[in-house]
Motif scaffolding. Structure first.
Motif, PDB file in Angstrom:
ATOM      1  N   LYS A  31      42.151  40.135  42.472  1.00  0.00           N
ATOM      2  CA  LYS A  31      43.570  39.975  42.819  1.00  0.00           C
ATOM      3  C   LYS A  31      43.842  40.518  44.218  1.00  0.00           C
ATOM      4  CE  LYS A  31      46.226  40.179  38.514  1.00  0.00           C
ATOM      5  NZ  LYS A  31      46.996  41.099  37.654  1.00  0.00           N
ATOM      6  N   ASP A  32      43.311  41.698  44.492  1.00  0.00           N
ATOM      7  CA  ASP A  32      43.584  42.349  45.769  1.00  0.00           C
ATOM      8  C   ASP A  32      43.010  41.552  46.936  1.00  0.00           C
ATOM      9  OD1 ASP A  32      44.647  44.989  46.960  1.00  0.00           O
ATOM     10  OD2 ASP A  32      42.666  44.787  47.900  1.00  0.00           O
ATOM     11  N   TRP A  85      42.540  46.222  54.016  1.00  0.00           N
ATOM     12  CA  TRP A  85      43.105  44.927  53.657  1.00  0.00           C
ATOM     13  C   TRP A  85      44.493  45.102  53.023  1.00  0.00           C
ATOM     14  CZ3 TRP A  85      42.101  39.946  54.527  1.00  0.00           C
ATOM     15  CH2 TRP A  85      42.536  38.972  53.638  1.00  0.00           C
ATOM     16  N   ASN A  86      45.501  44.511  53.672  1.00  0.00           N
ATOM     17  CA  ASN A  86      46.886  44.535  53.174  1.00  0.00           C
ATOM     18  C   ASN A  86      47.435  45.946  52.936  1.00  0.00           C
ATOM     19  OD1 ASN A  86      47.013  41.757  53.186  1.00  0.00           O
ATOM     20  ND2 ASN A  86      46.353  41.530  51.057  1.00  0.00           N
ATOM     21  N   ARG A  87      46.935  46.923  53.686  1.00  0.00           N
ATOM     22  CA  ARG A  87      47.433  48.297  53.519  1.00  0.00           C
ATOM     23  C   ARG A  87      47.708  48.923  54.893  1.00  0.00           C
ATOM     24  NH1 ARG A  87      45.861  50.822  48.227  1.00  0.00           N
ATOM     25  NH2 ARG A  87      44.976  49.149  46.986  1.00  0.00           N
ATOM     26  N   PRO A  88      48.742  48.446  55.582  1.00  0.00           N
ATOM     27  CA  PRO A  88      49.008  48.947  56.940  1.00  0.00           C
ATOM     28  C   PRO A  88      49.308  50.440  57.005  1.00  0.00           C
ATOM     29  CG  PRO A  88      50.795  47.516  56.158  1.00  0.00           C
ATOM     30  CD  PRO A  88      49.678  47.392  55.189  1.00  0.00           C
ATOM     31  N   PHE A 105      43.115  53.797  43.745  1.00  0.00           N
ATOM     32  CA  PHE A 105      42.543  52.455  43.665  1.00  0.00           C
ATOM     33  C   PHE A 105      41.627  52.178  44.850  1.00  0.00           C
ATOM     34  CE2 PHE A 105      46.305  51.740  40.930  1.00  0.00           C
ATOM     35  CZ  PHE A 105      45.639  51.209  39.825  1.00  0.00           C
ATOM     36  N   PRO A 106      40.545  51.413  44.625  1.00  0.00           N
ATOM     37  CA  PRO A 106      39.669  51.044  45.748  1.00  0.00           C
ATOM     38  C   PRO A 106      40.439  50.249  46.797  1.00  0.00           C
ATOM     39  CG  PRO A 106      38.616  50.540  43.647  1.00  0.00           C
ATOM     40  CD  PRO A 106      40.033  50.906  43.343  1.00  0.00           C
ATOM     41  N   MET A 154      33.714  46.419  35.054  1.00  0.00           N
ATOM     42  CA  MET A 154      34.252  45.858  33.816  1.00  0.00           C
ATOM     43  C   MET A 154      35.479  45.006  34.179  1.00  0.00           C
ATOM     44  SD  MET A 154      31.935  46.922  31.966  1.00  0.00           S
ATOM     45  CE  MET A 154      32.432  46.352  30.346  1.00  0.00           C
ATOM     46  N   GLU A 155      36.053  44.350  33.170  1.00  0.00           N
ATOM     47  CA  GLU A 155      37.123  43.375  33.434  1.00  0.00           C
ATOM     48  C   GLU A 155      38.270  43.946  34.270  1.00  0.00           C
ATOM     49  OE1 GLU A 155      35.622  43.643  30.515  1.00  0.00           O
ATOM     50  OE2 GLU A 155      35.313  41.677  29.599  1.00  0.00           O
ATOM     51  N   ARG A 156      38.728  45.149  33.930  1.00  0.00           N
ATOM     52  CA  ARG A 156      39.883  45.735  34.634  1.00  0.00           C
ATOM     53  C   ARG A 156      39.595  45.907  36.122  1.00  0.00           C
ATOM     54  NH1 ARG A 156      41.145  50.664  36.295  1.00  0.00           N
ATOM     55  NH2 ARG A 156      39.243  51.516  35.397  1.00  0.00           N
ATOM     56  N   GLU A 157      38.406  46.457  36.426  1.00  0.00           N
ATOM     57  CA  GLU A 157      38.032  46.695  37.826  1.00  0.00           C
ATOM     58  C   GLU A 157      37.826  45.381  38.578  1.00  0.00           C
ATOM     59  OE1 GLU A 157      35.233  50.604  37.199  1.00  0.00           O
ATOM     60  OE2 GLU A 157      34.775  48.785  36.082  1.00  0.00           O
ATOM     61  N   LEU A 158      37.205  44.426  37.889  1.00  0.00           N
ATOM     62  CA  LEU A 158      36.936  43.127  38.495  1.00  0.00           C
ATOM     63  C   LEU A 158      38.247  42.393  38.787  1.00  0.00           C
ATOM     64  CD1 LEU A 158      34.943  40.876  39.299  1.00  0.00           C
ATOM     65  CD2 LEU A 158      34.875  40.184  36.897  1.00  0.00           C
ATOM     66  N   GLU A 159      39.145  42.408  37.806  1.00  0.00           N
ATOM     67  CA  GLU A 159      40.425  41.723  37.991  1.00  0.00           C
ATOM     68  C   GLU A 159      41.193  42.326  39.165  1.00  0.00           C
ATOM     69  OE1 GLU A 159      44.587  41.251  35.588  1.00  0.00           O
ATOM     70  OE2 GLU A 159      42.751  40.994  34.405  1.00  0.00           O
ATOM     71  N   TYR A 160      41.193  43.645  39.247  1.00  0.00           N
ATOM     72  CA  TYR A 160      41.897  44.305  40.360  1.00  0.00           C
ATOM     73  C   TYR A 160      41.341  43.838  41.707  1.00  0.00           C
ATOM     74  CZ  TYR A 160      42.990  47.700  43.926  1.00  0.00           C
ATOM     75  OH  TYR A 160      43.382  48.262  45.117  1.00  0.00           O
ATOM     76  N   GLN A 161      40.018  43.831  41.826  1.00  0.00           N
ATOM     77  CA  GLN A 161      39.413  43.473  43.111  1.00  0.00           C
ATOM     78  C   GLN A 161      39.641  42.008  43.464  1.00  0.00           C
ATOM     79  OE1 GLN A 161      35.105  43.219  43.897  1.00  0.00           O
ATOM     80  NE2 GLN A 161      35.356  44.992  45.207  1.00  0.00           N
TER      81      GLN A 161
END
Length: 567
Positions: free
Chosen positions: A118-119, A420-423, A221-222, A109-116
């Motif tokens: 953006k990330d 990704w971006n999570r050292p 979060f994924p 849905m929109e919230r999950e899609l937007e998060y991915q």
């Protein structure tokens, strides 16, 4: 850390302990197969067939178009599609253009899609017409600059392509019309254009990313798992070595596992292209459609998940269908109940074995042998070629001897580069090249591994450690039970108590008292579920993994409500 490798003595002579990998990118394999088998059918989709040469040419067209849109090496491009010819063409096109694929679940849905979006920082997305309204709502809050839109009907044969829009309207209640202009692009229009020239890039086989594959997000979060060309090629090559009786250019693979799940991508998409197999695609799992497809298309390989096999075995008309073409199946994504394995093999005459892996390992690390060697029921099998595995103590992190339960760790060329971006999270999960799986298990003297449960799923009731999988295995043997999941829920006296959620087989009946008595005959008293709940269905991921965590969260929310009411 040096480890003993007793499993190597179990290998049949056909499986090498070490593989020499071709230093080629994932997209190189499509080119090689298109040159070797140009006229061989690579994709069968609801009656429409495409040869490998056609798939390659379509991918080149789309790759050139993506570059014209400004996609450069290292840019992320998302695919939000079910299993269709367009999903395969898009996958290879993005890689040919120099991009990194971001696989996106069409159910988001929109919230999950937007998060991915953006990330990942994706610059473009390829999606279905019916998903376009959802994508449109998030564009403004992301880096997305272009949307490429396709439809199921675009790759259907006549007359299905004419009829499908009416079916779609009835099913989803909408017809979406998108114009080929501005930031919106139509897949069909792109394919009408002459192929442009593709800018070539140099690749570092070991370091360059091919894929950002997001984990399920059942805990927080994924996270974007960074998988390199080497990771994916190594895992597909291992799979090929394991399936040593399969013949190049002659197999037919059933593509039900979604390609936006890493298991479907490696075991169906990449391996099929690597071996010149025909992929029979199904955009979603429907038991009857699947049975009809198997009878008609006669697949020889059927990678799947336990819920898929369970769904087929419990279809009322199962006996009407001929499933004898199926030769080999490796089940992944969730534990495979022994009863399901035995029944499926009996019906098909083929072999069904359990494998094991994680998104972070591209995904497979262990599996049982399909042929000629001992298969241990209830075991995830032995490590694959070039893969090391060890069981570590929960107290001091030291390797444990056979038979002792600890956390399973794996090491091999299929293990991710990191998150990704999570050292910090990368550092917690990768220790000196070893991937800490979060799964509890043990190894026997012969090198076979067994999962007892997720570290986070272990139930501690009255001081006792209880593994949900053990309870589930017992209940799966009850003739009335179709699906079951056990979970630990808060208990004021014991800390946690065991609750089971059960779906009964169609037409079957069972009471709580009957199942309680059944469990008491097969489990120690402290493991027997205290609570039983019957449901019509259980919450699942797109690949069919039952979401235990969703049920636990549900219980916590209920408890919170009850407390507030009492207050």
């Amino acid at each position: 850390m040096e480890v003993e490798k007793p499993w190597l003595s179990q290998y049949p002579p056909e499986i090498p302990a070490h593989l020499d990998l071709q230093q080629a990118t994932v997209q190189d394999y499509l080119k090689q197969t298109a040159e070797k088998y140009p006229d061989k059918v690579g994709i069968h989709f609801m009656g429409k067939e495409l040869t490998y040469k056609q798939v390659y040419n379509y991918a080149k067209k789309l790759a050139a178009y993506l570059q014209d849109l400004g996609i450069e090496k290292g840019d992320r491009v998302a695919i939000m599609l079910p299993n269709t010819p367009q999903s395969i063409i898009s996958y290879y096109a993005i890689l040919m253009a120099g991009g990194i694929v971001v696989q996106t679940n069409p159910l988001y849905m929109e919230r999950e899609l937007e998060y991915q979006m953006k990330d990942s920082g994706a610059k473009a997305i390829i999606t279905l017409d019916i998903l376009f309204p959802r994508v449109s709502k998030v564009i403004a809050n992301t880096d997305l600059e272009n949307v490429i839109v396709t439809a199921i009907k675009d790759y259907l044969p006549f007359p299905k392509n004419l009829v499908y829009p009416f079916i779609q309207k009835k099913q989803y209640g909408i017809i979406v019309n998108v114009k080929h202009e501005g930031q919106n692009h139509l897949f069909t229009e792109i394919m009408k254009q002459p192929a442009g020239k593709i800018k070539e890039y140099d690749y570092d086989f070991e370091e360059d990313l091919a894929l950002l594959q997001y984990t399920g997000g059942t805990t927080g979060f994924p996270k974007g798992v960074m998988l390199t060309h080497k990771n994916l090629i190594a895992n597909a090559a291992m799979s090929n070595a394991w399936l040593y009786k399969c013949k190049e250019g002659e197999e037919t693979v059933l593509g039900i596992l979604p390609f936006f799940h890493v298991y479907g991508m490696t075991a169906v998409l990449i391996l099929s292209v690597m071996q010149g197999s025909k992929m029979v695609l199904l955009p979603k799992f429907d038991p009857e459609t699947t049975l009809k497809t198997i009878q008609k298309q006669k697949p020889t390989l059927f990678p799947g998940a336990p819920t898929i096999y369970i769904g087929l075995l419990n279809h009322p008309d199962l006996k009407k269908y001929d499933l004898s073409s199926i030769d080999s199946c490796i089940s992944g994504s969730a534990p495979l109940p022994v009863e399901v394995q035995e029944k499926f093999e009996q019906i098909t005459g083929g072999k069904l074995v359990e494998g094991y892996g994680l998104t972070e390992s591209s995904p497979v690390t262990h599996a049982n042998f399909l042929w000629d060697k001992k298969r241990v029921k209830g075991s995830i099998g032995v490590p694959w070629p070039d893969t090391d595995s060890v069981v570590l103590s929960m107290e001091n992190g030291e390797p444990l001897p056979p038979g002792e339960v600890g956390e399973i760790a794996v090491k091999g060329p299929q293990v991710m580069k990191g998150y990704w971006n999570r050292p910090e999270e990368t550092e917690q999960t990768l220790k000196d090249g070893w991937l800490l799986t979060g799964d509890l298990g043990y190894m026997d003297e012969e090198g076979y591994f067994y999962i007892v449960d997720r570290k986070k799923d272990m139930i501690i009731a009255g001081g006792f450690n209880i593994y949900p999988r053990e309870i589930e295995e017992v209940l799966y043997e009850h003739p009335a039970v179709q699906e079951v999941v056990a979970a630990g829920i808060p208990d004021p006296y014991r800390g946690e108590t065991v609750k089971v959620y059960i779906v009964l087989k169609e037409g079957a009946q069972a009471t709580e008292e009957e199942l309680n008595e059944y469990c008491r005959k097969h489990l120690a008293a402290y493991k027997v579920p205290r609570l039983f709940e019957f449901r019509k269905e259980l919450p699942k991921t797109a690949v069919g993994k039952i979401l235990r965590r969703a049920l636990v969260d549900e219980e916590k929310a209920k408890n919170q409500e009850d407390k507030q009411k009492r207050a």
